[in-house]
Design a protein around this motif. Structure first.
Motif, PDB file in Angstrom:
ATOM      1  N   THR A 152       0.844  -1.186   0.000  1.00 52.69           N
ATOM      2  CA  THR A 152       0.000   0.000   0.000  1.00 52.69           C
ATOM      3  C   THR A 152       0.887   1.245   0.000  1.00 52.69           C
ATOM      4  OG1 THR A 152      -1.749  -1.138   1.207  1.00 52.69           O
ATOM      5  CG2 THR A 152      -1.792   1.267   1.217  1.00 52.69           C
ATOM      6  N   TYR A 153       0.623   2.123  -0.941  1.00 49.06           N
ATOM      7  CA  TYR A 153       1.390   3.357  -1.071  1.00 49.06           C
ATOM      8  C   TYR A 153       0.535   4.533  -0.608  1.00 49.06           C
ATOM      9  CZ  TYR A 153       5.074   0.914  -3.530  1.00 49.06           C
ATOM     10  OH  TYR A 153       6.125   0.064  -3.842  1.00 49.06           O
ATOM     11  N   MET A 154       1.155   5.372   0.185  1.00 48.58           N
ATOM     12  CA  MET A 154       0.431   6.500   0.762  1.00 48.58           C
ATOM     13  C   MET A 154       1.250   7.771   0.608  1.00 48.58           C
ATOM     14  SD  MET A 154      -0.156   4.346   4.190  1.00 48.58           S
ATOM     15  CE  MET A 154       1.408   3.542   3.791  1.00 48.58           C
ATOM     16  N   CYS A 155       0.568   8.866   0.413  1.00 55.29           N
ATOM     17  CA  CYS A 155       1.264  10.135   0.466  1.00 55.29           C
ATOM     18  C   CYS A 155       0.850  10.875   1.734  1.00 55.29           C
ATOM     19  CB  CYS A 155       1.040  10.982  -0.780  1.00 55.29           C
ATOM     20  SG  CYS A 155      -0.655  11.405  -1.144  1.00 55.29           S
ATOM     21  N   ALA A 156       1.746  11.718   2.184  1.00 50.87           N
ATOM     22  CA  ALA A 156       1.532  12.442   3.431  1.00 50.87           C
ATOM     23  C   ALA A 156       2.014  13.873   3.280  1.00 50.87           C
ATOM     24  CB  ALA A 156       2.274  11.754   4.571  1.00 50.87           C
ATOM     25  N   ALA A 157       1.482  14.743   4.119  1.00 43.84           N
ATOM     26  CA  ALA A 157       1.886  16.139   4.096  1.00 43.84           C
ATOM     27  C   ALA A 157       1.978  16.667   5.518  1.00 43.84           C
ATOM     28  CB  ALA A 157       0.888  16.975   3.285  1.00 43.84           C
ATOM     29  N   ILE A 158       2.919  17.556   5.711  1.00 41.75           N
ATOM     30  CA  ILE A 158       3.087  18.215   7.000  1.00 41.75           C
ATOM     31  C   ILE A 158       3.480  19.659   6.736  1.00 41.75           C
ATOM     32  CG2 ILE A 158       5.480  17.429   7.145  1.00 41.75           C
ATOM     33  CD1 ILE A 158       5.175  17.354  10.190  1.00 41.75           C
ATOM     34  N   ASN A 159       2.914  20.573   7.487  1.00 44.63           N
ATOM     35  CA  ASN A 159       3.292  21.967   7.335  1.00 44.63           C
ATOM     36  C   ASN A 159       4.789  22.106   7.532  1.00 44.63           C
ATOM     37  OD1 ASN A 159       3.776  24.851   8.193  1.00 44.63           O
ATOM     38  ND2 ASN A 159       1.592  24.951   7.763  1.00 44.63           N
ATOM     39  N   ARG A 160       5.435  22.846   6.656  1.00 46.03           N
ATOM     40  CA  ARG A 160       6.886  22.913   6.728  1.00 46.03           C
ATOM     41  C   ARG A 160       7.370  23.513   8.039  1.00 46.03           C
ATOM     42  NH1 ARG A 160       9.937  24.303   3.297  1.00 46.03           N
ATOM     43  NH2 ARG A 160       8.681  23.955   1.436  1.00 46.03           N
ATOM     44  N   ASN A 161       6.543  24.302   8.700  1.00 43.20           N
ATOM     45  CA  ASN A 161       6.926  24.854  10.000  1.00 43.20           C
ATOM     46  C   ASN A 161       6.980  23.783  11.088  1.00 43.20           C
ATOM     47  OD1 ASN A 161       7.103  27.517   9.007  1.00 43.20           O
ATOM     48  ND2 ASN A 161       4.898  27.799   9.252  1.00 43.20           N
ATOM     49  N   ASP A 162       6.311  22.671  10.828  1.00 41.67           N
ATOM     50  CA  ASP A 162       6.300  21.567  11.795  1.00 41.67           C
ATOM     51  C   ASP A 162       7.290  20.475  11.428  1.00 41.67           C
ATOM     52  OD1 ASP A 162       2.721  21.919  11.895  1.00 41.67           O
ATOM     53  OD2 ASP A 162       4.207  22.726  13.288  1.00 41.67           O
ATOM     54  N   PHE A 163       8.009  20.654  10.345  1.00 41.73           N
ATOM     55  CA  PHE A 163       8.916  19.607   9.859  1.00 41.73           C
ATOM     56  C   PHE A 163      10.345  19.957  10.232  1.00 41.73           C
ATOM     57  CE2 PHE A 163       9.781  15.942   7.419  1.00 41.73           C
ATOM     58  CZ  PHE A 163      10.898  16.159   6.632  1.00 41.73           C
ATOM     59  N   ASN A 164      11.004  19.058  10.956  1.00 45.13           N
ATOM     60  CA  ASN A 164      12.372  19.319  11.402  1.00 45.13           C
ATOM     61  C   ASN A 164      13.381  18.440  10.692  1.00 45.13           C
ATOM     62  OD1 ASN A 164      11.923  16.810  12.466  1.00 45.13           O
ATOM     63  ND2 ASN A 164      12.140  17.401  14.602  1.00 45.13           N
ATOM     64  N   GLY A 165      12.969  17.874   9.579  1.00 45.56           N
ATOM     65  CA  GLY A 165      13.867  17.004   8.834  1.00 45.56           C
ATOM     66  C   GLY A 165      13.496  15.548   8.941  1.00 45.56           C
ATOM     67  N   GLU A 166      12.690  15.213   9.913  1.00 48.22           N
ATOM     68  CA  GLU A 166      12.238  13.836  10.071  1.00 48.22           C
ATOM     69  C   GLU A 166      10.714  13.831  10.242  1.00 48.22           C
ATOM     70  OE1 GLU A 166      16.190  11.957  12.288  1.00 48.22           O
ATOM     71  OE2 GLU A 166      14.188  11.639  13.095  1.00 48.22           O
ATOM     72  N   TRP A 167      10.097  12.805   9.663  1.00 46.82           N
ATOM     73  CA  TRP A 167       8.649  12.700   9.799  1.00 46.82           C
ATOM     74  C   TRP A 167       8.299  12.248  11.213  1.00 46.82           C
ATOM     75  CZ3 TRP A 167       5.088  14.080   6.196  1.00 46.82           C
ATOM     76  CH2 TRP A 167       5.594  14.386   4.919  1.00 46.82           C
ATOM     77  N   PRO A 168       7.295  12.878  11.804  1.00 45.13           N
ATOM     78  CA  PRO A 168       6.845  12.420  13.116  1.00 45.13           C
ATOM     79  C   PRO A 168       6.157  11.055  13.006  1.00 45.13           C
ATOM     80  CG  PRO A 168       5.616  14.388  12.400  1.00 45.13           C
ATOM     81  CD  PRO A 168       6.551  14.013  11.302  1.00 45.13           C
ATOM     82  N   ASP A 169       5.798  10.532  14.134  1.00 41.94           N
ATOM     83  CA  ASP A 169       5.063   9.262  14.153  1.00 41.94           C
ATOM     84  C   ASP A 169       3.844   9.367  13.237  1.00 41.94           C
ATOM     85  OD1 ASP A 169       4.701   6.619  15.960  1.00 41.94           O
ATOM     86  OD2 ASP A 169       2.732   7.526  15.569  1.00 41.94           O
ATOM     87  N   PRO A 170       3.533   8.321  12.488  1.00 46.01           N
ATOM     88  CA  PRO A 170       2.391   8.367  11.565  1.00 46.01           C
ATOM     89  C   PRO A 170       1.080   8.764  12.217  1.00 46.01           C
ATOM     90  CG  PRO A 170       3.727   6.439  11.116  1.00 46.01           C
ATOM     91  CD  PRO A 170       4.281   7.056  12.374  1.00 46.01           C
TER      92      PRO A 170
END
Length: 129
Positions: A94-112
């Motif tokens: 299963t392939y999924m796309c995800a998005a996070i506001n860049r202000n909340d992104f520190n270089g690593e994706w948080p827990d799903p």
């Protein structure tokens, strides 16, 4: 914020497949987007990242797929594509796309399960031999 994936289905091993993820309500200027996949028996794997800042587009692929996959976006920076070629049996999942506001992104994706991350509905890729 909404993500809509398309392009999954059954593909023969050795063939190519193109998946699409369209962002509704935002662009890659404000959000970092990524492709993930869930293969049976394995943890969710991040395979691509797309973002845009200062007019520059940033694309990155996981080492595990970089020799066979590539990622691209449309000119409006609202749709990202995952180009898979050649597809292998181990790409099924299963392939999924995800998005996070860049202000909340520190270089690593948080827990799903994080409320900061928006997920598409997921699409199934089946590979036949």
């Amino acid at each position: 914020v909404q993500l809509v994936e398309s392009g999954g289905g059954m593909v023969h091993a050795g063939d190519s497949l193109k998946l699409s993820c369209t962002a509704l309500g935002f662009t890659f200027d404000t959000h970092v987007c990524g492709w993930f996949r869930q293969v049976t028996g394995k943890e969710r794997e991040g395979i691509a990242v797309v973002s845009r800042s200062g007019g520059h587009r940033f694309l990155a692929l996981s080492d595990s797929v970089a020799d066979r996959f590539h990622v691209s976006t449309n000119d409006a920076h609202t749709t990202m594509y995952l180009h898979m070629a050649p597809v292998k049996a181990e790409d099924a999942g299963t392939y999924m796309c995800a998005a996070i506001n860049r202000n909340d992104f520190n270089g690593e994706w948080p827990d799903p399960s994080s409320a900061l991350v928006f997920w598409g509905q997921g699409i199934l890729v089946t590979v036949s031999q």
